[in-house]
Design an enzyme around this catalytic site. Structure first.
Site, PDB file in Angstrom:
ATOM      1  N   TYR A  38      48.028  33.668  33.367  1.00 51.33           N
ATOM      2  CA  TYR A  38      47.578  35.045  33.117  1.00 51.33           C
ATOM      3  C   TYR A  38      48.540  35.740  32.149  1.00 51.33           C
ATOM      4  O   TYR A  38      49.768  35.575  32.222  1.00 51.33           O
ATOM      5  CB  TYR A  38      47.492  35.843  34.411  1.00 51.33           C
ATOM      6  CG  TYR A  38      46.339  35.460  35.313  1.00 51.33           C
ATOM      7  CD1 TYR A  38      45.378  34.533  34.910  1.00 51.33           C
ATOM      8  CD2 TYR A  38      46.200  36.018  36.578  1.00 51.33           C
ATOM      9  CE1 TYR A  38      44.323  34.189  35.741  1.00 51.33           C
ATOM     10  CE2 TYR A  38      45.145  35.693  37.413  1.00 51.33           C
ATOM     11  CZ  TYR A  38      44.218  34.763  36.994  1.00 51.33           C
ATOM     12  OH  TYR A  38      43.169  34.424  37.824  1.00 51.33           O
ATOM     13  N   GLY A  85      31.202  43.036  36.127  1.00 48.33           N
ATOM     14  CA  GLY A  85      30.816  44.432  35.947  1.00 48.33           C
ATOM     15  C   GLY A  85      29.337  44.703  36.119  1.00 48.33           C
ATOM     16  O   GLY A  85      28.923  45.861  36.223  1.00 48.33           O
ATOM     17  N   LEU A  86      28.517  43.655  36.181  1.00 50.17           N
ATOM     18  CA  LEU A  86      27.070  43.848  36.297  1.00 50.17           C
ATOM     19  C   LEU A  86      26.676  44.568  37.581  1.00 50.17           C
ATOM     20  O   LEU A  86      25.662  45.266  37.625  1.00 50.17           O
ATOM     21  CB  LEU A  86      26.340  42.504  36.220  1.00 50.17           C
ATOM     22  CG  LEU A  86      26.178  41.872  34.838  1.00 50.17           C
ATOM     23  CD1 LEU A  86      25.529  40.504  34.957  1.00 50.17           C
ATOM     24  CD2 LEU A  86      25.349  42.776  33.927  1.00 50.17           C
ATOM     25  N   SER A  96      35.474  37.597  40.939  1.00 47.92           N
ATOM     26  CA  SER A  96      34.394  38.295  40.221  1.00 47.92           C
ATOM     27  C   SER A  96      33.353  38.867  41.186  1.00 47.92           C
ATOM     28  O   SER A  96      32.158  38.610  41.054  1.00 47.92           O
ATOM     29  CB  SER A  96      33.709  37.365  39.212  1.00 47.92           C
ATOM     30  OG  SER A  96      32.916  38.103  38.298  1.00 47.92           O
ATOM     31  N   PRO A  97      33.773  39.658  42.172  1.00 52.14           N
ATOM     32  CA  PRO A  97      32.822  40.195  43.151  1.00 52.14           C
ATOM     33  C   PRO A  97      31.787  41.136  42.535  1.00 52.14           C
ATOM     34  O   PRO A  97      30.723  41.343  43.114  1.00 52.14           O
ATOM     35  CB  PRO A  97      33.718  40.936  44.152  1.00 52.14           C
ATOM     36  CG  PRO A  97      34.947  41.278  43.382  1.00 52.14           C
ATOM     37  CD  PRO A  97      35.154  40.129  42.445  1.00 52.14           C
ATOM     38  N   LEU A  98      32.094  41.708  41.368  1.00 54.88           N
ATOM     39  CA  LEU A  98      31.128  42.577  40.684  1.00 54.88           C
ATOM     40  C   LEU A  98      30.446  41.837  39.536  1.00 54.88           C
ATOM     41  O   LEU A  98      29.764  42.462  38.714  1.00 54.88           O
ATOM     42  CB  LEU A  98      31.809  43.848  40.164  1.00 54.88           C
ATOM     43  CG  LEU A  98      32.520  44.716  41.207  1.00 54.88           C
ATOM     44  CD1 LEU A  98      33.008  46.010  40.579  1.00 54.88           C
ATOM     45  CD2 LEU A  98      31.619  45.002  42.402  1.00 54.88           C
TER      46      LEU A  98
END
Length: 330
Positions: free
Chosen positions: A53, A221-222, A216-218
């Site tokens: 990262y 961003g969607l 990536s729980p969202l």
């Protein structure tokens, strides 16, 4: 903050995991420190990072930012369950990779651990995760390296990321034959819009006592109210989210999702997180806030109880694959 055990271990972690991938590339050091302080104050204790990262020519920068935060004292390191990852090469993008400077050979694991410890400014890593499957290195070699590091006190637990269900089984069966503890967690892509993990990854994790840590729980961003924000002049979708919304079917599904959530007077991002928190086997999703306000929104999801009517509606908008193995067996 609510706490739960990480898989079959005795380790207690919060139901939200702080993701640090934005620290460095999008969030400067001072703001990153403020977000980590706010997370710790809110009871979040599992912080997730990776050796690569920082990306590009700045690989390792995120670990350095966390290390400088630990150096401020105040019990920061002692209160934090620190998780990092190994697999990627640490050469700047475009530069050649020297042999044995990536993946999961015993040599690279040993080298990568020591480099991460230096950047993080600590003497041990609580959860050391394999960032990807290494198809060239046998699990016996990986566990031999891990066992040595555990004996040296450099790491405490091992986890995986982006592994298939059969990889989890293979890894822990190999560990059992050696008398090693094996994997204790799997970090996988899992959210309302991407539910394939329910077919085999999550059942395998539950069977072997691994905690599931969705990333990536969202869904890039969607699921965070992207259409409403765009209509109101806020931040518009970009990158993969924008590409996905170019598909009329995807856009219609996201619109249905936002309309459903709005009907219940709730925020899309908080609903997406609360849904994951109610899924079987999930320890806690990774939230990667760029700002303190985004962290506050994620924290509200922990207290959110979704009504049955909304849960039914979510399954209609984003149907899962169904029970395993029936979903793929017939």
């Amino acid at each position: 903050m609510e706490y739960t055990q990480l898989g079959r271990t005795g380790l207690k972690v919060g139901r939200l995991v702080l993701g640090t991938m934005n620290f460095g590339p999008q969030t400067d050091e001072a703001d990153s420190h403020r977000i980590m302080d706010a997370a710790l104050d809110a009871g979040i204790n599992l912080f997730d990072t990776a050796n690569a990262y920082g990306w590009g020519a700045n690989k390792g920068r995120t670990e350095e930012i966390i290390g400088s935060w630990f150096a401020r004292g105040g019990g920061r390191r002692d209160k934090t369950v620190l998780a990092t990852k190994v697999y990627a090469n640490m050469s700047a993008d475009g530069e050649p990779v020297w042999p044995n400077h990536d993946k999961l050979s015993a040599l690279n694991i040993r080298r990568a651990v020591d480099a991460s410890l230096t950047r993080l400014g600590t003497d041990h890593i609580d959860l050391y995760q394999f960032h990807h499957v290494d198809r060239d290195t046998p699990w016996d070699e990986i566990w031999q390296a891990v066992d040595v590091l555990v004996q040296q006190g450099k790491i405490l637990y091992a986890g995986s990321s982006n592994h298939a269900g059969w990889h989890l089984a293979q890894a822990n069966e190999a560990a059992a034959l050696r008398g090693s503890y094996g994997l204790v967690s799997e970090q996988c892509l899992y959210n309302l819009a991407e539910r394939r993990a329910e077919m085999e990854v999550i059942p395998a994790a539950q069977a072997y006592g691994l905690g599931v840590i969705p990333w990536s729980p969202l869904h890039g961003g969607l699921l965070g109210g992207v259409l409403k924000k765009g209509a109101e002049g806020g931040r518009r979708a970009s990158g993969r989210a924008a590409d996905a919304l170019a598909d009329p079917a995807v856009r219609a599904r996201i619109q249905s999702y936002e309309d459903l959530v709005d009907k219940h007077g709730l925020e899309p991002g908080e609903v997406a997180l609360a849904w994951l928190l109610g899924r079987p086997g999930v320890t806690g999703p990774i939230v990667g806030p760029r700002t303190a306000d985004q962290l506050a929104s994620a924290l509200r999801a922990v207290e959110l109880e979704l009504p049955a009517e909304l849960l039914t509606g979510l399954d209609e908008v984003f149907p899962g694959p169904g029970p395993s193995p029936e979903a793929f067996a017939w």
